[in-house]
Design a protein around this motif. Structure first.
Motif, PDB file in Angstrom:
ATOM      1  N   THR A   3      -4.495 -19.297  -5.420  1.00 27.86           N
ATOM      2  CA  THR A   3      -3.996 -19.510  -6.681  1.00 27.86           C
ATOM      3  C   THR A   3      -2.981 -20.625  -6.595  1.00 27.86           C
ATOM      4  OG1 THR A   3      -2.853 -18.989  -8.722  1.00 27.86           O
ATOM      5  CG2 THR A   3      -2.396 -17.734  -6.513  1.00 27.86           C
ATOM      6  N   ALA A   4      -3.096 -21.568  -7.293  1.00 29.65           N
ATOM      7  CA  ALA A   4      -2.275 -22.703  -7.213  1.00 29.65           C
ATOM      8  C   ALA A   4      -0.765 -22.331  -7.339  1.00 29.65           C
ATOM      9  CB  ALA A   4      -2.334 -23.845  -8.327  1.00 29.65           C
ATOM     10  N   MET A   5      -0.406 -21.348  -8.162  1.00 27.59           N
ATOM     11  CA  MET A   5       0.929 -20.982  -8.236  1.00 27.59           C
ATOM     12  C   MET A   5       1.229 -20.309  -7.402  1.00 27.59           C
ATOM     13  SD  MET A   5       2.014 -19.263 -11.937  1.00 27.59           S
ATOM     14  CE  MET A   5       3.648 -19.151 -12.669  1.00 27.59           C
ATOM     15  N   PRO A   6       2.547 -20.247  -6.804  1.00 28.49           N
ATOM     16  CA  PRO A   6       2.803 -19.539  -5.494  1.00 28.49           C
ATOM     17  C   PRO A   6       3.074 -18.061  -5.813  1.00 28.49           C
ATOM     18  CG  PRO A   6       4.822 -20.654  -6.533  1.00 28.49           C
ATOM     19  CD  PRO A   6       3.616 -21.139  -7.365  1.00 28.49           C
ATOM     20  N   PHE A   7       2.814 -17.270  -4.659  1.00 28.96           N
ATOM     21  CA  PHE A   7       2.777 -15.836  -4.453  1.00 28.96           C
ATOM     22  C   PHE A   7       4.233 -15.443  -5.243  1.00 28.96           C
ATOM     23  CE2 PHE A   7       4.546 -12.268  -1.742  1.00 28.96           C
ATOM     24  CZ  PHE A   7       4.063 -11.335  -2.430  1.00 28.96           C
ATOM     25  N   ALA A   8       5.216 -16.034  -4.834  1.00 26.64           N
ATOM     26  CA  ALA A   8       6.598 -15.587  -5.379  1.00 26.64           C
ATOM     27  C   ALA A   8       6.927 -15.543  -6.901  1.00 26.64           C
ATOM     28  CB  ALA A   8       7.485 -16.383  -4.748  1.00 26.64           C
ATOM     29  N   ALA A   9       6.063 -16.614  -7.602  1.00 27.57           N
ATOM     30  CA  ALA A   9       6.136 -16.584  -8.837  1.00 27.57           C
ATOM     31  C   ALA A   9       5.254 -15.075  -9.521  1.00 27.57           C
ATOM     32  CB  ALA A   9       5.585 -17.902  -9.133  1.00 27.57           C
ATOM     33  N   ASP A  10       4.614 -14.632  -8.894  1.00 26.80           N
ATOM     34  CA  ASP A  10       3.565 -13.607  -9.588  1.00 26.80           C
ATOM     35  C   ASP A  10       4.397 -12.135  -9.266  1.00 26.80           C
ATOM     36  OD1 ASP A  10       1.838 -15.281 -11.098  1.00 26.80           O
ATOM     37  OD2 ASP A  10       0.629 -15.414  -9.164  1.00 26.80           O
ATOM     38  N   THR A  11       4.911 -12.210  -8.093  1.00 28.35           N
ATOM     39  CA  THR A  11       5.577 -10.840  -7.766  1.00 28.35           C
ATOM     40  C   THR A  11       6.533 -10.126  -8.453  1.00 28.35           C
ATOM     41  OG1 THR A  11       5.319 -11.853  -5.219  1.00 28.35           O
ATOM     42  CG2 THR A  11       6.622  -9.812  -5.599  1.00 28.35           C
ATOM     43  N   VAL A 123      -4.430  -0.788  -9.975  1.00 27.05           N
ATOM     44  CA  VAL A 123      -5.223   0.313 -10.321  1.00 27.05           C
ATOM     45  C   VAL A 123      -4.628   1.535  -9.836  1.00 27.05           C
ATOM     46  CG1 VAL A 123      -7.466   1.270  -9.456  1.00 27.05           C
ATOM     47  CG2 VAL A 123      -7.273  -1.262  -9.626  1.00 27.05           C
ATOM     48  N   HIS A 124      -4.574   2.458 -10.880  1.00 28.54           N
ATOM     49  CA  HIS A 124      -4.043   3.607 -10.987  1.00 28.54           C
ATOM     50  C   HIS A 124      -4.851   4.776 -11.300  1.00 28.54           C
ATOM     51  CE1 HIS A 124      -0.814   6.471 -10.978  1.00 28.54           C
ATOM     52  NE2 HIS A 124      -1.005   6.925 -12.097  1.00 28.54           N
ATOM     53  N   LEU A 125      -4.753   5.953 -10.309  1.00 27.90           N
ATOM     54  CA  LEU A 125      -5.698   6.946 -10.270  1.00 27.90           C
ATOM     55  C   LEU A 125      -4.831   8.236 -10.852  1.00 27.90           C
ATOM     56  CD1 LEU A 125      -7.165   4.907  -8.409  1.00 27.90           C
ATOM     57  CD2 LEU A 125      -8.211   6.979  -7.002  1.00 27.90           C
ATOM     58  N   PRO A 126      -4.677   8.562 -12.212  1.00 32.03           N
ATOM     59  CA  PRO A 126      -3.741   9.529 -12.487  1.00 32.03           C
ATOM     60  C   PRO A 126      -4.119  10.890 -11.839  1.00 32.03           C
ATOM     61  CG  PRO A 126      -4.672   8.269 -14.359  1.00 32.03           C
ATOM     62  CD  PRO A 126      -5.574   7.870 -13.258  1.00 32.03           C
ATOM     63  N   THR A 133      -2.517  -1.919  -5.558  1.00 33.90           N
ATOM     64  CA  THR A 133      -2.106  -3.443  -5.963  1.00 33.90           C
ATOM     65  C   THR A 133      -2.328  -4.511  -5.134  1.00 33.90           C
ATOM     66  OG1 THR A 133       0.024  -3.045  -4.802  1.00 33.90           O
ATOM     67  CG2 THR A 133       0.195  -2.138  -6.924  1.00 33.90           C
ATOM     68  N   ALA A 134      -2.368  -5.512  -5.772  1.00 32.34           N
ATOM     69  CA  ALA A 134      -2.565  -6.883  -4.951  1.00 32.34           C
ATOM     70  C   ALA A 134      -1.989  -7.762  -5.817  1.00 32.34           C
ATOM     71  CB  ALA A 134      -4.110  -6.912  -4.795  1.00 32.34           C
ATOM     72  N   VAL A 135      -1.594  -8.728  -5.230  1.00 35.54           N
ATOM     73  CA  VAL A 135      -1.164 -10.135  -5.805  1.00 35.54           C
ATOM     74  C   VAL A 135      -1.667 -11.091  -4.907  1.00 35.54           C
ATOM     75  CG1 VAL A 135       0.887 -11.574  -6.428  1.00 35.54           C
ATOM     76  CG2 VAL A 135       1.137  -9.275  -6.481  1.00 35.54           C
ATOM     77  N   ALA A 136      -2.352 -12.141  -5.450  1.00 35.13           N
ATOM     78  CA  ALA A 136      -3.047 -13.127  -4.655  1.00 35.13           C
ATOM     79  C   ALA A 136      -1.850 -14.042  -3.757  1.00 35.13           C
ATOM     80  CB  ALA A 136      -3.471 -14.431  -5.524  1.00 35.13           C
ATOM     81  N   GLY A 137      -2.447 -13.945  -2.527  1.00 39.10           N
ATOM     82  CA  GLY A 137      -1.359 -14.609  -1.364  1.00 39.10           C
ATOM     83  C   GLY A 137      -0.523 -13.367  -0.754  1.00 39.10           C
ATOM     84  N   GLY A 138      -0.415 -12.247  -1.292  1.00 39.24           N
ATOM     85  CA  GLY A 138       0.696 -11.182  -0.908  1.00 39.24           C
ATOM     86  C   GLY A 138       0.124  -9.921  -0.296  1.00 39.24           C
ATOM     87  N   GLY A 139      -1.427  -9.743  -0.222  1.00 39.84           N
ATOM     88  CA  GLY A 139      -1.855  -8.609   0.505  1.00 39.84           C
ATOM     89  C   GLY A 139      -2.187  -7.591  -0.692  1.00 39.84           C
ATOM     90  N   ALA A 140      -3.017  -6.654  -0.127  1.00 36.00           N
ATOM     91  CA  ALA A 140      -3.352  -5.297  -0.848  1.00 36.00           C
ATOM     92  C   ALA A 140      -2.583  -4.317  -0.174  1.00 36.00           C
ATOM     93  CB  ALA A 140      -5.075  -5.295  -0.934  1.00 36.00           C
ATOM     94  N   LEU A 222     -15.026  -5.727 -12.147  1.00 31.46           N
ATOM     95  CA  LEU A 222     -15.119  -6.352 -10.855  1.00 31.46           C
ATOM     96  C   LEU A 222     -13.814  -7.191 -10.567  1.00 31.46           C
ATOM     97  CD1 LEU A 222     -18.727  -8.121 -11.114  1.00 31.46           C
ATOM     98  CD2 LEU A 222     -17.969  -5.854  -9.855  1.00 31.46           C
ATOM     99  N   VAL A 223     -12.829  -7.540 -11.586  1.00 29.99           N
ATOM    100  CA  VAL A 223     -11.490  -8.308 -10.953  1.00 29.99           C
ATOM    101  C   VAL A 223     -10.848  -7.472 -10.168  1.00 29.99           C
ATOM    102  CG1 VAL A 223     -12.125 -10.087 -13.117  1.00 29.99           C
ATOM    103  CG2 VAL A 223     -10.746  -7.922 -13.391  1.00 29.99           C
ATOM    104  N   ALA A 224     -10.560  -6.417 -10.629  1.00 30.33           N
ATOM    105  CA  ALA A 224      -9.433  -5.580  -9.784  1.00 30.33           C
ATOM    106  C   ALA A 224      -9.929  -5.567  -8.558  1.00 30.33           C
ATOM    107  CB  ALA A 224      -9.067  -4.370 -10.640  1.00 30.33           C
ATOM    108  N   GLY A 225     -10.995  -5.090  -8.219  1.00 26.46           N
ATOM    109  CA  GLY A 225     -11.654  -4.923  -6.914  1.00 26.46           C
ATOM    110  C   GLY A 225     -11.944  -6.051  -6.027  1.00 26.46           C
ATOM    111  N   ALA A 226     -12.204  -7.233  -6.752  1.00 28.30           N
ATOM    112  CA  ALA A 226     -12.414  -8.249  -6.015  1.00 28.30           C
ATOM    113  C   ALA A 226     -11.080  -8.829  -5.389  1.00 28.30           C
ATOM    114  CB  ALA A 226     -12.944  -9.443  -6.966  1.00 28.30           C
ATOM    115  N   LEU A 227      -9.846  -8.746  -6.194  1.00 22.17           N
ATOM    116  CA  LEU A 227      -8.700  -9.205  -5.448  1.00 22.17           C
ATOM    117  C   LEU A 227      -8.164  -8.327  -4.558  1.00 22.17           C
ATOM    118  CD1 LEU A 227      -6.574 -11.186  -5.807  1.00 22.17           C
ATOM    119  CD2 LEU A 227      -5.518  -9.863  -7.509  1.00 22.17           C
ATOM    120  N   LEU A 228      -8.434  -6.852  -4.627  1.00 19.14           N
ATOM    121  CA  LEU A 228      -8.000  -6.156  -3.686  1.00 19.14           C
ATOM    122  C   LEU A 228      -8.768  -6.211  -2.473  1.00 19.14           C
ATOM    123  CD1 LEU A 228      -7.502  -2.900  -5.843  1.00 19.14           C
ATOM    124  CD2 LEU A 228      -5.808  -3.637  -4.485  1.00 19.14           C
ATOM    125  N   VAL A 229     -10.052  -6.459  -2.316  1.00 24.01           N
ATOM    126  CA  VAL A 229     -11.008  -6.659  -1.245  1.00 24.01           C
ATOM    127  C   VAL A 229     -10.396  -7.957  -0.440  1.00 24.01           C
ATOM    128  CG1 VAL A 229     -13.043  -7.059  -0.322  1.00 24.01           C
ATOM    129  CG2 VAL A 229     -12.865  -5.047  -2.009  1.00 24.01           C
TER     130      VAL A 229
END
Length: 270
Positions: A3-11, A123-126, A133-140, A222-229
């Motif tokens: 993502t063009a936006m830095p990881f720190a901005a989304d964290t 993604v929460h499993l009750p 959890t995952a943030v682009a550039g910050g790992g899963a 797909l979006v959640a798993g795509a980012l996690l993977v």
């Protein structure tokens, strides 16, 4: 998944999303029964809609408030590209059909998509209390601990998964699913066919499974798993081998060591 936006901005957003998704998860857990609900198709559909409505009532407003200017993708079974900007792609009961049938494979997911790429997900499993959890550039992460995809390099040693994205796909898609399962049964070790996609993709991100593919453009599955993977070190493409986005018509997420071989098997079927 960059993502063009830095990881720190989304964290800073992550803690608010976790809180909102966990609260929604409590609502869904309170509706769970260990026995199946609904006998007729109409009854099952009514139960599914009731789950969605109950969870969305507590999830929508906190997410939109947490990210000023974000928009809400209304149809959880929709696919294709979204308009530019930031969108919440949410599945209030990912694996709703399992929940309604008294099974345990279901979750609540919320993903922030920016210009058709997922940049933050929870993604929460009750039933277990686990939160991915995952943030682009910050790992899963799983409950705060880093995730890493499988180190396998041989497709014939791989545990691979797929599944049906939505009821009522056309016959061509069903035949693709059948043909691809047969091809992977021949080339892989074991093929797991189940729903929902996210519940298999968290296993790919954690290195428990080695790949997952689907003939689908259903964003919410797909979006959640795509980012996690991707953030766990995996490779996420369409079945032409191009980087995946919400505009894609099919999907492959795999450990890097087997991605190319999986693609060779699946690409002729797509």
């Amino acid at each position: 998944m960059s993502t063009a936006m830095p990881f720190a901005a989304d964290t800073p957003l992550l803690s608010e999303v976790i809180a909102a998704v966990k609260t929604a998860g409590t609502t869904l857990r309170d509706r769970y029964t260990p026995h199946a609900r609904g006998v007729s198709l109409d009854g099952i559909v009514a139960e599914i809609h009731a789950n969605d409505d109950a969870v969305l009532d507590v999830l929508r407003e906190p997410l939109l408030r947490a990210r000023q200017g974000s928009q809400w993708a209304e149809d959880e079974l929709a696919g294709g590209a979204l308009p530019p900007g930031e969108w919440w792609v949410v599945d209030p009961a990912e694996g709703n059909i399992n929940h309604v049938h008294g099974m345990e494979d279901w979750a609540v997911t919320a993903t922030l998509v920016r210009d058709n790429k997922p940049v933050l997900t929870v993604v929460h499993l009750p039933l277990t209390g686990d939160t991915y959890t995952a943030v682009a550039g910050g790992g899963a992460h799983l409950n705060g601990h880093p995730l890493k995809v499988s180190a396998k390099t041989d497709l014939d040693a791989a545990l691979i998964g797929t599944g049906q994205a939505r009821p009522g796909e056309d016959e061509r898609v069903f035949r693709q699913i059948g043909d691809s399962v047969t091809a992977m049964l021949i080339n892989g070790l074991v093929v797991r066919v189940s729903v929902p996609a996210t519940m298999q993709l968290i296993h790919v991100a954690a290195g428990r499974m080695d790949a997952f593919w689907q003939f689908s453009d259903v964003r919410s599955g797909l979006v959640a798993g795509a980012l996690l993977v991707a953030e766990a070190g995996g490779t996420v493409t369409d079945l032409a081998g191009e980087p995946w986005s919400t505009a894609g018509h099919d999907f492959l997420a795999a450990a890097p060591g087997i991605h190319a071989d999986a693609l060779k098997v699946l690409a002729p079927i797509a």
